[in-house]
Design an enzyme around this catalytic site. Structure first.
Site, PDB file in Angstrom:
ATOM      1  N   ASP A  46      24.840 -17.782  -2.615  1.00 57.78           N
ATOM      2  CA  ASP A  46      24.356 -16.499  -3.287  1.00 57.78           C
ATOM      3  C   ASP A  46      23.580 -15.613  -2.507  1.00 57.78           C
ATOM      4  O   ASP A  46      23.532 -14.322  -3.023  1.00 57.78           O
ATOM      5  CB  ASP A  46      23.349 -16.893  -4.434  1.00 57.78           C
ATOM      6  CG  ASP A  46      22.182 -17.934  -3.935  1.00 57.78           C
ATOM      7  OD1 ASP A  46      22.012 -17.957  -2.728  1.00 57.78           O
ATOM      8  OD2 ASP A  46      21.585 -18.394  -4.870  1.00 57.78           O
ATOM      9  N   ARG A 230      17.633 -15.560  -9.399  1.00 61.62           N
ATOM     10  CA  ARG A 230      19.088 -15.084  -9.503  1.00 61.62           C
ATOM     11  C   ARG A 230      19.121 -13.888 -10.451  1.00 61.62           C
ATOM     12  O   ARG A 230      18.232 -13.365 -10.956  1.00 61.62           O
ATOM     13  CB  ARG A 230      19.804 -16.198 -10.183  1.00 61.62           C
ATOM     14  CG  ARG A 230      19.994 -17.402  -9.420  1.00 61.62           C
ATOM     15  CD  ARG A 230      21.000 -17.285  -8.098  1.00 61.62           C
ATOM     16  NE  ARG A 230      22.024 -16.523  -8.602  1.00 61.62           N
ATOM     17  CZ  ARG A 230      23.375 -17.510  -8.788  1.00 61.62           C
ATOM     18  NH1 ARG A 230      23.128 -18.840  -8.221  1.00 61.62           N
ATOM     19  NH2 ARG A 230      24.304 -17.133  -8.995  1.00 61.62           N
ATOM     20  N   TYR A 239      16.472 -24.682  -3.933  1.00 64.36           N
ATOM     21  CA  TYR A 239      17.121 -25.364  -2.644  1.00 64.36           C
ATOM     22  C   TYR A 239      16.056 -26.290  -2.265  1.00 64.36           C
ATOM     23  O   TYR A 239      14.976 -26.269  -2.124  1.00 64.36           O
ATOM     24  CB  TYR A 239      17.448 -24.382  -1.666  1.00 64.36           C
ATOM     25  CG  TYR A 239      18.492 -23.427  -1.604  1.00 64.36           C
ATOM     26  CD1 TYR A 239      19.795 -24.270  -1.145  1.00 64.36           C
ATOM     27  CD2 TYR A 239      18.477 -22.265  -1.714  1.00 64.36           C
ATOM     28  CE1 TYR A 239      20.857 -23.372  -1.197  1.00 64.36           C
ATOM     29  CE2 TYR A 239      19.353 -21.456  -1.818  1.00 64.36           C
ATOM     30  CZ  TYR A 239      20.694 -21.962  -1.591  1.00 64.36           C
ATOM     31  OH  TYR A 239      21.722 -21.261  -1.701  1.00 64.36           O
ATOM     32  N   PRO A 308      21.824 -24.142   4.741  1.00 61.48           N
ATOM     33  CA  PRO A 308      21.684 -22.908   3.823  1.00 61.48           C
ATOM     34  C   PRO A 308      20.504 -22.066   4.109  1.00 61.48           C
ATOM     35  O   PRO A 308      20.273 -21.067   3.441  1.00 61.48           O
ATOM     36  CB  PRO A 308      22.160 -23.507   2.299  1.00 61.48           C
ATOM     37  CG  PRO A 308      21.342 -25.048   2.499  1.00 61.48           C
ATOM     38  CD  PRO A 308      21.877 -25.289   4.229  1.00 61.48           C
TER      39      PRO A 308
HETATM   40  C1  LIG Z   1      29.626 -27.289  -3.045  1.00 61.57           C
HETATM   41  C2  LIG Z   1      29.088 -26.005  -2.366  1.00 61.57           C
HETATM   42  C3  LIG Z   1      27.860 -25.600  -2.603  1.00 61.57           C
HETATM   43  C4  LIG Z   1      27.551 -24.482  -1.412  1.00 61.57           C
HETATM   44  N1  LIG Z   1      26.360 -23.721  -1.544  1.00 61.57           N
HETATM   45  C5  LIG Z   1      25.770 -22.908  -0.857  1.00 61.57           C
HETATM   46  C6  LIG Z   1      24.613 -22.500  -1.018  1.00 61.57           C
HETATM   47  O1  LIG Z   1      23.951 -22.626  -1.952  1.00 61.57           O
HETATM   48  N2  LIG Z   1      24.199 -21.492  -0.222  1.00 61.57           N
HETATM   49  C7  LIG Z   1      25.005 -21.122   1.104  1.00 61.57           C
HETATM   50  O2  LIG Z   1      24.468 -20.193   1.788  1.00 61.57           O
HETATM   51  N3  LIG Z   1      26.221 -21.775   1.222  1.00 61.57           N
HETATM   52  C8  LIG Z   1      26.399 -22.560   0.222  1.00 61.57           C
HETATM   53  N4  LIG Z   1      27.845 -23.249   0.546  1.00 61.57           N
HETATM   54  C9  LIG Z   1      28.428 -22.643   1.657  1.00 61.57           C
HETATM   55  C10 LIG Z   1      29.033 -21.213   1.128  1.00 61.57           C
HETATM   56  O3  LIG Z   1      29.598 -21.498  -0.095  1.00 61.57           O
HETATM   57  C11 LIG Z   1      30.120 -21.510   2.395  1.00 61.57           C
HETATM   58  O4  LIG Z   1      29.817 -21.105   3.660  1.00 61.57           O
HETATM   59  C12 LIG Z   1      31.296 -19.978   2.094  1.00 61.57           C
HETATM   60  O5  LIG Z   1      31.874 -20.273   0.985  1.00 61.57           O
HETATM   61  C13 LIG Z   1      32.370 -20.199   3.225  1.00 61.57           C
HETATM   62  O6  LIG Z   1      33.439 -19.171   2.812  1.00 61.57           O
HETATM   63  P1  LIG Z   1      34.849 -19.758   3.313  1.00 61.57           P
HETATM   64  O7  LIG Z   1      35.590 -18.459   2.503  1.00 61.57           O
HETATM   65  O8  LIG Z   1      34.762 -19.871   4.798  1.00 61.57           O
HETATM   66  O9  LIG Z   1      35.313 -20.791   2.460  1.00 61.57           O
HETATM   67  P2  LIG Z   1      35.057 -21.254   1.019  1.00 61.57           P
HETATM   68  O10 LIG Z   1      34.291 -20.503   0.027  1.00 61.57           O
HETATM   69  O11 LIG Z   1      34.757 -22.897   0.963  1.00 61.57           O
HETATM   70  O12 LIG Z   1      36.478 -21.230   0.578  1.00 61.57           O
HETATM   71  C14 LIG Z   1      37.690 -22.041   0.961  1.00 61.57           C
HETATM   72  C15 LIG Z   1      38.885 -21.853  -0.197  1.00 61.57           C
HETATM   73  O13 LIG Z   1      40.012 -22.467   0.342  1.00 61.57           O
HETATM   74  C16 LIG Z   1      40.327 -23.672  -0.662  1.00 61.57           C
HETATM   75  N5  LIG Z   1      41.009 -24.501  -0.014  1.00 61.57           N
HETATM   76  C17 LIG Z   1      40.535 -25.463   0.544  1.00 61.57           C
HETATM   77  N6  LIG Z   1      41.657 -26.268   1.130  1.00 61.57           N
HETATM   78  C18 LIG Z   1      42.687 -25.784   0.618  1.00 61.57           C
HETATM   79  C19 LIG Z   1      44.122 -26.167   0.908  1.00 61.57           C
HETATM   80  N7  LIG Z   1      44.341 -27.372   1.629  1.00 61.57           N
HETATM   81  N8  LIG Z   1      45.042 -25.319   0.564  1.00 61.57           N
HETATM   82  C20 LIG Z   1      44.713 -24.481  -0.090  1.00 61.57           C
HETATM   83  N9  LIG Z   1      43.512 -23.917  -0.333  1.00 61.57           N
HETATM   84  C21 LIG Z   1      42.491 -24.679  -0.124  1.00 61.57           C
HETATM   85  C22 LIG Z   1      39.322 -23.841  -1.510  1.00 61.57           C
HETATM   86  O14 LIG Z   1      39.485 -24.009  -2.777  1.00 61.57           O
HETATM   87  C23 LIG Z   1      38.334 -22.535  -1.355  1.00 61.57           C
HETATM   88  O15 LIG Z   1      38.715 -21.894  -2.408  1.00 61.57           O
HETATM   89  C24 LIG Z   1      28.190 -24.110  -0.259  1.00 61.57           C
HETATM   90  C25 LIG Z   1      29.353 -24.785  -0.221  1.00 61.57           C
HETATM   91  C26 LIG Z   1      29.803 -25.798  -1.164  1.00 61.57           C
HETATM   92  C27 LIG Z   1      31.384 -26.194  -0.967  1.00 61.57           C
END
Ligand SMILES: Cc1cc2nc3c(=O)[nH]c(=O)nc-3n(C[C@H](O)[C@H](O)[C@H](O)COP(=O)(O)OP(=O)(O)OC[C@H]3O[C@@H](n4cnc5c(N)ncnc54)[C@H](O)[C@@H]3O)c2cc1C
Length: 590
Positions: A46, A230, A239, A308
């Protein structure tokens, strides 16, 4: 039969979507495959750093982000000085130094943030996404990779039990921390083996705690807790760092709520409703490689993870997508050779490494055990927290020498406050055409152009005017070499003229035509590229020359990349230097 696509983006998180927006802007054939049944709806990250807000502004989508978000202005620090199970506020501090950015640090849930990007992709054209499609395997044909036109990457996936196959020129692994793409390429995550476990809850609290609508850091005997208010005025995120040895599977909502109640003692903390909660383990790690044959690239959590606390995860991930998106666009539209993509790896690998080091320091700062062992007082903690602001704001990123970063220690004599390799700082200027006060980066939007920003001084001075005239003629020839015939003359290399002196004292004839190019459907003169460092009607004086450290009598020429990072600083007369810089990575088309 494999479906052919120029770029296949695996995963529609913040990294994948940001890259997708660039590809839409460049008009590239691409596809996003996402295993979820639809867009992210709730939860996850967020915190939106000032740098990320600047990026949204560069894409012209900052308005919904700023409108819908909570703006973080102040942090309250709470401690437990007597170790008697109660807490008290030690002090308040500003969330960031004003000089870091003209944009605020804001809080908005990741689902809404992603939605804003998707809305923009749809405004530009179609959003080519296939939900419910899970990547299974990725293979790069190293021999084919030598041919820039080859579909050198094969990806298999599954959609509703049906196997699918894609042949792509480039694949982006944007599929998060458990990346299938990374595993398929045979890459490993390096770094900490022990993950710290965090609990996170979005709650509606019934409380008499006075700082519930502020960002607050609480060091209580019962543990550390961070409050992130928020958007809206009722929901709050907590957190909670859970004790060492906690396993994610053992964490329950009840245990998190009980933990929070203890931390807030003696204040009342009842939770009326929990909108979302999660427990997750985060280690500080990065992948051993970010690319295979410069055809498959990892971005975001797929290649680096952070704690985080510093609010890095989503921001750094999105900024990976921001870095590679325009480079793929430039290569696939023929502007640049494929070697440009090597800079994604060099730039983002070092960014990830530095951030992990910073995150380690920041994590230690938060650990009560570490603070006690090293005699760090709560005042020193608070000072360290605020000092880290440049990192947590995403403004400490500095790219190294490469084909698109021309480091030059003497640049400081021309523009003392501009750092080559960092994003161009901001200052207010006044548009010559309509007297509007604007921040200079507003003239450098992320639309796939390189900007040549010329601080030419006061052109009422004959010598300054003659120098500018000569430079304009030289730059026109440079831009023509790289711009396809028939395209607008500013569509790849876009000039911006920053003049000193009185805005009303300069007539159109005095401005070289290079800065008022004839463009667009109606072939009209574009008048918005000329600005003055002058008093505005309602917003004061930006003192831009002073802000950038440029002497109006000497001037400076600054080349800014499509992602607003400063690439080169040189003299106004150095047309040759500009020409050879662009020749280093732009194809000649005429
Ligand atoms: C449950 C959770 C809670 C979090 N809470 C926080 C927080 O409170 N604060 C914070 O700073 N960070 C938090 N994070 C971390 C933050 O969300 C990530 O650092 C950020 O989203 C990373 O962005 P990204 O685009 O690299 O990956 P993501 O946002 O994880 O996106 C990856 C995408 O790839 C898709 N995917 C995965 N595997 C496959 C596949 N094999 N085939 C097709 N699609 C696939 C997933 O569904 C997802 O939509 C959290 C992460 C998670 C998982």
């Amino acid at each position: 039969m494999a479906e052919k696509v120029d770029v296949l983006i695996c995963g529609s998180g913040s990294a994948g979507l940001c890259a997708a927006l660039w590809l839409s802007l460049y008009g590239i054939s691409y596809r996003v495959i996402e295993k979820r049944p639809g867009p992210l709806e709730i939860g996850q990250a967020d915190g939106v750093q000032t740098r990320t807000v600047e990026i949204f502004d560069a894409f012209n989508i900052a308005e919904p982000l700023l409108r819908d978000s909570y703006h973080v202005l102040e942090i309250a620090f709470w401690v437990s000085p007597n170790h008697d199970g109660t807490i008290r506020r030690s002090h308040f501090a500003a969330d960031k130094e004003t000089a870091i950015s003209h944009q605020p640090h804001v809080i908005l849930n990741q689902a809404r943030l992603n939605e804003i990007i998707i809305d923009e992709i749809r405004r530009v054209g179609e959003f080519p996404v296939e939900y419910g499609t899970e990547v299974k395997t990725v293979e790069v044909d190293a021999e084919l990779a030598a041919d820039p036109e080859a579909y050198a990457v094969r990806v298999t996936a599954e959609q509703g039990g049906v196997a699918k196959e894609y042949a792509a020129k480039y694949v982006l692994g944007c599929d998060g921390a458990h990346s299938t793409v990374r595993k398929a390429l045979g890459f490993k995550m390096l770094g900490d083996t022990s993950d710290s476990v965090w609990g996170v809850m979005d709650v509606y609290p019934l409380t008499d705690f006075p700082d519930i609508r502020k960002k607050a850091v609480i060091h209580a005997d019962a543990g550390n807790l961070m409050i992130i208010p928020r958007e809206g005025d009722s929901m709050v995120r907590f957190y909670l760092e859970l004790p060492t040895g906690t396993k994610v599977k053992d964490v329950s909502l009840e245990s998190l709520q009980a933990h929070a109640r203890k931390v807030f003692s003696p204040y009342r903390m009842e939770i009326a409703e929990t909108a979302w909660w999660s427990a997750y383990a985060i280690g500080q790690r990065r992948a051993d490689f970010f690319t295979k044959s410069h055809r498959a690239f990892l971005t975001g959590d797929a290649c680096h993870t952070h704690s985080p606390k510093a609010g890095q995860g989503m921001n750094v991930s999105l900024q990976d997508g921001y870095n590679i998106g325009w480079k793929l666009g430039a290569v696939l539209t023929g502007q640049s050779p494929a070697s440009l993509l090597e800079t994604y790896v060099s730039e983002r690998e070092s960014t990830a490494t530095e951030l992990i080091e910073f995150d380690r320091y920041f994590t230690q700062l938060f650990s009560s055990k570490y603070r006690a062992a090293n005699g760090i007082t709560s005042e020193q903690f608070a000072e360290g927290f605020v000092k880290s602001g440049r990192y947590t704001a995403g403004q400490a990123v500095k790219y190294d020498q490469s084909a698109i970063i021309s480091l030059n220690p003497e640049s400081k004599t021309l523009a003392a406050n501009v750092d080559i390799g960092m994003r161009l700082p901001t200052a207010q200027v006044v548009r010559w055409s309509d007297a509007k006060a604007v921040q200079l980066p507003k003239l450098l939007p992320s639309v796939g152009r390189w900007y040549v920003v010329i601080f030419a001084g006061d052109i009422n001075d004959a010598a300054a005017a003659a120098r500018l005239e000569k430079t304009a003629a030289g730059l026109k020839a440079v831009a023509e070499q790289h711009t396809p015939a028939g395209a607008d003359p500013d569509s790849l290399i876009d000039p911006v003229l920053v003049l000193s002196g009185k805005r009303t004292s300069v007539s159109q004839e005095a401005i070289p035509e290079f800065f008022t190019p004839v463009t667009g459907k109606w072939k009209m003169k574009s008048l918005h590229k000329v600005v003055f460092d002058d008093e505005s009607y309602n917003s004061g004086h930006g003192h831009a020359y002073e802000a950038y450290g440029v002497d109006p009598a000497v001037g400076a020429l600054i080349i800014v990349r499509p992602d607003q990072y400063t690439a080169k600083v040189t003299t106004v007369a150095d047309v040759e230097g500009v020409a050879s810089f662009f020749q280093g990575f732009l194809n000649k088309v005429r």
